[in-house]
Design an enzyme around this catalytic site. Structure first.
Site, mmCIF file in Angstrom:
data_model
loop_
_atom_site.group_PDB
_atom_site.id
_atom_site.type_symbol
_atom_site.label_atom_id
_atom_site.label_comp_id
_atom_site.label_asym_id
_atom_site.label_seq_id
_atom_site.Cartn_x
_atom_site.Cartn_y
_atom_site.Cartn_z
ATOM 1 N N MET A 64 4.562 1.981 5.987
ATOM 2 C CA MET A 64 3.772 2.008 4.742
ATOM 3 C C MET A 64 3.135 0.670 4.394
ATOM 4 S SD MET A 64 5.819 4.780 2.491
ATOM 5 C CE MET A 64 6.333 6.309 3.306
ATOM 6 N N ARG A 65 3.272 -0.307 5.278
ATOM 7 C CA ARG A 65 2.465 -1.517 5.143
ATOM 8 C C ARG A 65 1.003 -1.220 5.478
ATOM 9 N NH1 ARG A 65 4.945 -6.360 5.250
ATOM 10 N NH2 ARG A 65 2.888 -7.010 4.539
ATOM 11 N N HIS A 66 0.759 -0.108 6.145
ATOM 12 C CA HIS A 66 -0.610 0.265 6.510
ATOM 13 C C HIS A 66 -1.253 0.947 5.312
ATOM 14 C CE1 HIS A 66 -0.203 -0.860 10.766
ATOM 15 N NE2 HIS A 66 1.079 -0.675 10.491
ATOM 16 N N GLU A 92 6.675 10.854 0.073
ATOM 17 C CA GLU A 92 7.986 10.716 0.708
ATOM 18 C C GLU A 92 9.069 11.411 -0.110
ATOM 19 O OE1 GLU A 92 9.241 6.633 1.077
ATOM 20 O OE2 GLU A 92 10.846 7.128 2.486
ATOM 21 N N SER A 110 12.184 12.012 -2.303
ATOM 22 C CA SER A 110 12.623 11.197 -3.429
ATOM 23 C C SER A 110 14.140 11.062 -3.453
ATOM 24 C CB SER A 110 12.154 11.842 -4.735
ATOM 25 O OG SER A 110 12.755 11.195 -5.836
ATOM 26 N N ARG A 136 15.389 9.874 -6.176
ATOM 27 C CA ARG A 136 15.643 10.053 -7.608
ATOM 28 C C ARG A 136 15.844 11.513 -7.944
ATOM 29 N NH1 ARG A 136 11.402 7.954 -11.544
ATOM 30 N NH2 ARG A 136 13.197 7.992 -12.923
ATOM 31 N N ARG A 193 0.932 -0.849 16.443
ATOM 32 C CA ARG A 193 2.273 -0.264 16.538
ATOM 33 C C ARG A 193 2.569 0.343 17.912
ATOM 34 N NH1 ARG A 193 4.853 -2.893 12.498
ATOM 35 N NH2 ARG A 193 3.745 -2.645 10.508
HETATM 36 C C1 LIG Z 1 4.384 -6.725 15.393
HETATM 37 C C2 LIG Z 1 4.294 -6.825 13.904
HETATM 38 C C3 LIG Z 1 5.110 -7.703 13.213
HETATM 39 C C4 LIG Z 1 5.037 -7.794 11.824
HETATM 40 N N1 LIG Z 1 5.853 -8.684 11.171
HETATM 41 C C5 LIG Z 1 5.780 -8.774 9.824
HETATM 42 C C6 LIG Z 1 6.603 -9.698 9.100
HETATM 43 O O1 LIG Z 1 7.414 -10.409 9.678
HETATM 44 N N2 LIG Z 1 6.496 -9.742 7.743
HETATM 45 C C7 LIG Z 1 5.605 -8.965 7.064
HETATM 46 O O2 LIG Z 1 5.522 -9.041 5.851
HETATM 47 N N3 LIG Z 1 4.804 -8.087 7.719
HETATM 48 C C8 LIG Z 1 4.869 -7.970 9.058
HETATM 49 N N4 LIG Z 1 4.062 -7.082 9.724
HETATM 50 C C9 LIG Z 1 3.169 -6.213 8.942
HETATM 51 C C10 LIG Z 1 1.728 -6.760 8.974
HETATM 52 O O3 LIG Z 1 1.653 -8.018 8.353
HETATM 53 C C11 LIG Z 1 0.779 -5.772 8.270
HETATM 54 O O4 LIG Z 1 1.185 -5.621 6.930
HETATM 55 C C12 LIG Z 1 0.764 -4.417 8.909
HETATM 56 O O5 LIG Z 1 0.671 -4.509 10.305
HETATM 57 C C13 LIG Z 1 -0.428 -3.619 8.377
HETATM 58 O O6 LIG Z 1 -1.592 -4.194 8.896
HETATM 59 P P1 LIG Z 1 -2.935 -4.264 8.067
HETATM 60 O O7 LIG Z 1 -2.746 -5.009 6.786
HETATM 61 O O8 LIG Z 1 -3.981 -4.784 9.008
HETATM 62 O O9 LIG Z 1 -3.206 -2.711 7.788
HETATM 63 P P2 LIG Z 1 -3.886 -2.017 6.552
HETATM 64 O O10 LIG Z 1 -3.147 -2.326 5.301
HETATM 65 O O11 LIG Z 1 -4.000 -0.578 6.894
HETATM 66 O O12 LIG Z 1 -5.308 -2.689 6.436
HETATM 67 C C14 LIG Z 1 -6.303 -2.420 7.429
HETATM 68 C C15 LIG Z 1 -7.356 -3.497 7.377
HETATM 69 O O13 LIG Z 1 -8.020 -3.400 6.119
HETATM 70 C C16 LIG Z 1 -8.325 -4.719 5.661
HETATM 71 N N5 LIG Z 1 -7.577 -4.948 4.421
HETATM 72 C C17 LIG Z 1 -6.617 -4.153 3.874
HETATM 73 N N6 LIG Z 1 -6.191 -4.651 2.725
HETATM 74 C C18 LIG Z 1 -6.877 -5.793 2.522
HETATM 75 C C19 LIG Z 1 -6.859 -6.770 1.508
HETATM 76 N N7 LIG Z 1 -6.042 -6.710 0.469
HETATM 77 N N8 LIG Z 1 -7.707 -7.815 1.613
HETATM 78 C C20 LIG Z 1 -8.546 -7.916 2.660
HETATM 79 N N9 LIG Z 1 -8.608 -7.034 3.682
HETATM 80 C C21 LIG Z 1 -7.779 -5.987 3.597
HETATM 81 C C22 LIG Z 1 -7.900 -5.677 6.765
HETATM 82 O O14 LIG Z 1 -8.980 -5.880 7.644
HETATM 83 C C23 LIG Z 1 -6.821 -4.910 7.457
HETATM 84 O O15 LIG Z 1 -6.592 -5.306 8.802
HETATM 85 C C24 LIG Z 1 4.127 -6.978 11.103
HETATM 86 C C25 LIG Z 1 3.313 -6.087 11.808
HETATM 87 C C26 LIG Z 1 3.391 -6.005 13.185
HETATM 88 C C27 LIG Z 1 2.494 -5.020 13.913
#
Ligand SMILES: Cc1cc2nc3c(=O)[nH]c(=O)nc-3n(C[C@H](O)[C@H](O)[C@H](O)COP(=O)(O)OP(=O)(O)OC[C@H]3O[C@@H](n4cnc5c(N)ncnc54)[C@H](O)[C@@H]3O)c2cc1C
Length: 235
Positions: A80-82, A90, A92, A94, A189
């Site tokens: 969900m970092r994406h 997801e 719940s 709660r 990923r």
């Molecule tokens: C191998 C690996 C190791 C990692 N290790 C860590 C770690 O140690 N700690 C940690 O916190 N995270 C970690 N991450 C998570 C990583 O930092 C990203 O949060 C995650 O991969 C999602 O990528 P993204 O932000 O490019 O994707 P999305 O959130 O889907 O964003 C896609 C694209 O949209 C644009 N975008 C989205 N939001 C913004 C914004 N606010 N401003 C400007 N442009 C934006 C960017 O071009 C971005 O690439 C890791 C990821 C990987 C793959």
């Protein structure tokens, strides 16, 4: 007290929530030069390859794939970092009592980390390391689940009792995306040494990504070929 142990992590495509095709991506691109006549046009591998190579990304947003992911909470957190082009819902903690299904790495999962951050490799553990891993996971899960149950029985709200549960607990969520956001996800990923920008994901989320990649290749075959032929760089 019974808890279920699971090592299988899955992403299952929802066929009723699938939209778009290679042809729709081509139509989205051609409206630029053909106007409404683009709707009559079909798919073309040359056009898709050109869009991918030159990173004209927006036509690849015209489509939808939805997956039901069953994975431990630590995988869901990474997933969900994406943010861009993704929608999530997801289970719940709660509103429902959680189900005691916990992740245990199977014997094929390499256990020992070597190297430095950003360039780790993983190798098999010893017999003893596999033994202690399984035993400690089981003990921690049983202890945590007993605490959760005792609090629920004492009348404590589910949203508080769940605090003690570990990130190895399985969760379920829907993740819906478009081909472009999926390609970005796959580029980060999956571990493919030949990619233009190789990534080093944790094996558990890579398993989810591999299931999704298979569905993507099946339903958007020309887009998928162009993606792999252009170094797995998201346009
Ligand atoms: C191998 C690996 C190791 C990692 N290790 C860590 C770690 O140690 N700690 C940690 O916190 N995270 C970690 N991450 C998570 C990583 O930092 C990203 O949060 C995650 O991969 C999602 O990528 P993204 O932000 O490019 O994707 P999305 O959130 O889907 O964003 C896609 C694209 O949209 C644009 N975008 C989205 N939001 C913004 C914004 N606010 N401003 C400007 N442009 C934006 C960017 O071009 C971005 O690439 C890791 C990821 C990987 C793959």
């Amino acid at each position: 007290m019974t808890i279920a142990q699971r090592s299988e992590i899955t992403a299952t495509l929802d066929p009723d929530n699938l939209a778009g095709s290679d042809a729709k991506i081509c139509q989205a691109a051609r409206v630029s030069t053909l106007g409404s006549a683009a709707a009559e046009s079909g798919e073309a591998s040359g056009l898709i390859n050109y869009l991918m190579r030159d990173r004209h990304g927006s036509p690849f947003e015209h489509g939808q794939l939805s997956f039901l992911v069953e994975a431990p909470i630590f995988v869901a957190r990474e997933f969900m970092r994406h943010r861009a082009g993704w929608s999530y819902n997801e289970t719940s903690g709660r509103y429902r009592e959680l189900v005691p299904v916990f992740y245990i790495p199977d014997r094929k999962r390499p256990l020992v980390q070597e190297g430095k951050p950003g360039a780790y490799t993983f190798v098999d553990g010893t017999h003893e390391q596999y033994g202690i891993t399984r035993w400690e996971h089981e003990q921690a899960y049983r202890t945590a689940w007993s605490s959760y149950q005792r609090m629920l029985k004492a009348g404590v709200a589910k949203e508080i009792a769940r605090d003690v549960l570990p990130v190895g607990l399985f969760t379920s969520f829907y993740a819906t995306c478009n081909p472009r956001s999926l390609m970005h996800f796959l580029s980060l990923r999956t571990r493919v040494p030949s990619a233009t920008f190789p990534s080093f994901p944790q094996q558990e989320i890579e398993k989810v990504a591999q299931d999704m990649e298979e569905a993507f290749a099946e339903h958007f075959p020309l887009t998928y070929i162009a993606y792999t032929n252009n170094g797995r760089v998201c346009p």
